[in-house]
Every structure is written in structure tokens, then in C-alpha cells.
Design an enzyme around this catalytic site. Structure first.
Site, PDB file in Angstrom:
ATOM      1  N   ARG A  30       0.841  -1.190   0.000  1.00  0.00           N
ATOM      2  CA  ARG A  30       0.000   0.000   0.000  1.00  0.00           C
ATOM      3  C   ARG A  30       0.885   1.252   0.000  1.00  0.00           C
ATOM      4  O   ARG A  30       1.968   1.263   0.589  1.00  0.00           O
ATOM      5  CB  ARG A  30      -0.909   0.035   1.233  1.00  0.00           C
ATOM      6  N   HIS A  31       0.418   2.309  -0.642  1.00  0.00           N
ATOM      7  CA  HIS A  31       1.161   3.563  -0.710  1.00  0.00           C
ATOM      8  C   HIS A  31       1.343   4.205   0.674  1.00  0.00           C
ATOM      9  O   HIS A  31       0.645   3.868   1.631  1.00  0.00           O
ATOM     10  CB  HIS A  31       0.430   4.562  -1.616  1.00  0.00           C
TER      11      HIS A  31
ATOM     12  N   GLU B 112      -6.953   2.558  -7.060  1.00  0.00           N
ATOM     13  CA  GLU B 112      -7.839   2.369  -5.916  1.00  0.00           C
ATOM     14  C   GLU B 112      -9.286   2.215  -6.377  1.00  0.00           C
ATOM     15  O   GLU B 112      -9.659   2.626  -7.485  1.00  0.00           O
ATOM     16  CB  GLU B 112      -7.712   3.561  -4.956  1.00  0.00           C
TER      17      GLU B 112
END
Length: 232
Positions: A10-11, A85
Site C-alpha cells: 500500500r502507498h 484504488e
């Protein structure tokens, strides 16, 4: 043929994350803490794994997160919009308080695991399908000794992982992933189902700070603080 190992990252943190706003496909960059998280996570991931290839969502917060890992690993990035996303439609940019106030009925449906009407959000099934297709296409170009790193987003990853593990799309058994943390899957060997197995979830350098979402500890010794503090 397929990659033997899959790491879904995940970022790092953004301003919307810190304000608890739904991001969806709003293209918002990392904030200073998010850049520190991304750099710290990249260093930790590379102590455990040697990526063969890195593929990333086309949204800037994921691309910037992936760039820290790519530079450290000496790899190029492959960009794939299928790894975006989940789209949250009219709710993008809103907080939970906004939704309770202005979308009370729809939000109640959402919280119960349903799909509210009139919002324009993607369904979990739609997200799982497109992200899975992207992941498997890139994994198929690699071999059993290879590690594919996918840098994406929290909801996109949880939907795809559930799908890869054979869970129904209305299953909500995963807690939310922390920023700049990852899930590790390995390809199943032999004629077993599902085709992927989970090794770990929400893995990452949480020991780098007593409060990961607040940034580096300022109470650490001066050498460690100099190494982890984001210059911005």
C-alpha cells in the site's frame, strides 16, 4: 508459469489519509510523513526480498511510493491503471462525519456491507476483477523463483487478495492495511486450490516509529533520527 512470490504494497500516507477522507481515485500526492514511510518501508522490504519486477498504479501516491523501492532495487517501474484504488464516486474527498450527516441512509447500507445506490462507487467485485487481472498478467511473465511487487491501494489490495485466496466478494475479514505496509502471497504448488496462499498481512517497519502515522520518532538517538527524518 507465474511468479513464485507476490508482495502487494500500500502507498504511503497522504493528507487525505491524515484527515480520514475517502480518497478513491482522487490523485493526491504523498505528504512528508508518507515519503518517510515509503523510504523506510522500501529499505525494510529489501532486507527480506529481492524483487524481480515492480508494477504500480498510475495514481501519483502509489507511483511515488514505488519510486523509492525501484531506485533502491535498481529496477524500472511498470505502470498499470488496473491497479488503481476503488472508485468511491460522489463520496471521494469526504469524511465519515460528512457521510453520516449528508448520506445517512446510504452510509448505513455501506457500513452493513451493502452497495448504496446513487453514489457511483465501484463494487468490490468490480475492483477485485480488474486488480486481479492486472496482477496475474504481470505475474504470468515471471517464473517460480521470481518476486513480483505490486504497489497499489488499501481497498484495491484487500479486494484482490480476497479474490486470489478464493474468498467471496462480500467477505470482509481483512482489517485495513497500514500505509506503506504489504501483504505477502506465494504461489500454490501442486493441484491445490486456491492458486495463492497468504504468508503475511500488514507486514512492514512498524518498529521504525512508536506511531507510524505520525512520522519518525524525535526521541531516538541523533544518528537514527538523522537517517529517518524526511528533509521536507
Amino acid at each position: 508459469m507465474t511468479a513464485g512470490r507476490l508482495l502487494l504494497v500500500r502507498h504511503g500516507r497522504t493528507a487525505y489519509n491524515s484527515e480520514a477522507r475517502l480518497q478513491g481515485q482522487v490523485d493526491i500526492p504523498l505528504d512528508a510523513v508518507g515519503r518517510w514511510q515509503a523510504r523506510t518501508a522500501a529499505a525494510r522490504l529489501l532486507t527480506r526480498h529481492e524483487p524481480t519486477a515492480i508494477v504500480v498504479s498510475d495514481l501519483s501516491r502509489a507511483h511515488e511510493t514505488a519510486s523509492f523501492l525501484a531506485r533502491a532495487a535498481g529496477l524500472d517501474l511498470a505502470v498499470d491503471a488496473r491497479l488503481r484504488e476503488r472508485a468511491f464516486g460522489l463520496w471521494e474527498g469526504l469524511t465519515g462525519d460528512d457521510l453520516r450527516r449528508d448520506w445517512a441512509d446510504e452510509f448505513a447500507v455501506w457500513r452493513a456491507g451493502g452497495q448504496p445506490e446513487g453514489v457511483g462507487a465501484e463494487t468490490r467485485a468490480e475492483v477485485a476483477e480488474r486488480v486481479r487481472e492486472g496482477i496475474l498478467e504481470h505475474a504470468a511473465a515471471l517464473g517460480p523463483d521470481d518476486t513480483l511487487v505490486v504497489v497499489s491501494h488499501g481497498s484495491a489490495i484487500s479486494c484482490a487478495v480476497g479474490d486470489l485466496l478464493g474468498m467471496p466478494t462480500d467477505w470482509h475479514g481483512f482489517a485495513g492495511m497500514l500505509n506503506a505496509h504489504w501483504t505477502e502471497l506465494v504461489a500454490t504448488r501442486g493441484d491445490f486450490s486456491p492458486s495463492w496462499r497468504m504468508v503475511g498481512y500488514n507486514l512492514g517497519p512498524t518498529d521504525a516509529s512508536t506511531d507510524w502515522n505520525a512520522g519518525p520518532d524525535t526521541t531516538r538517538d541523533s544518528d537514527a533520527d538523522t537517517e529517518t527524518r524526511d528533509p521536507d
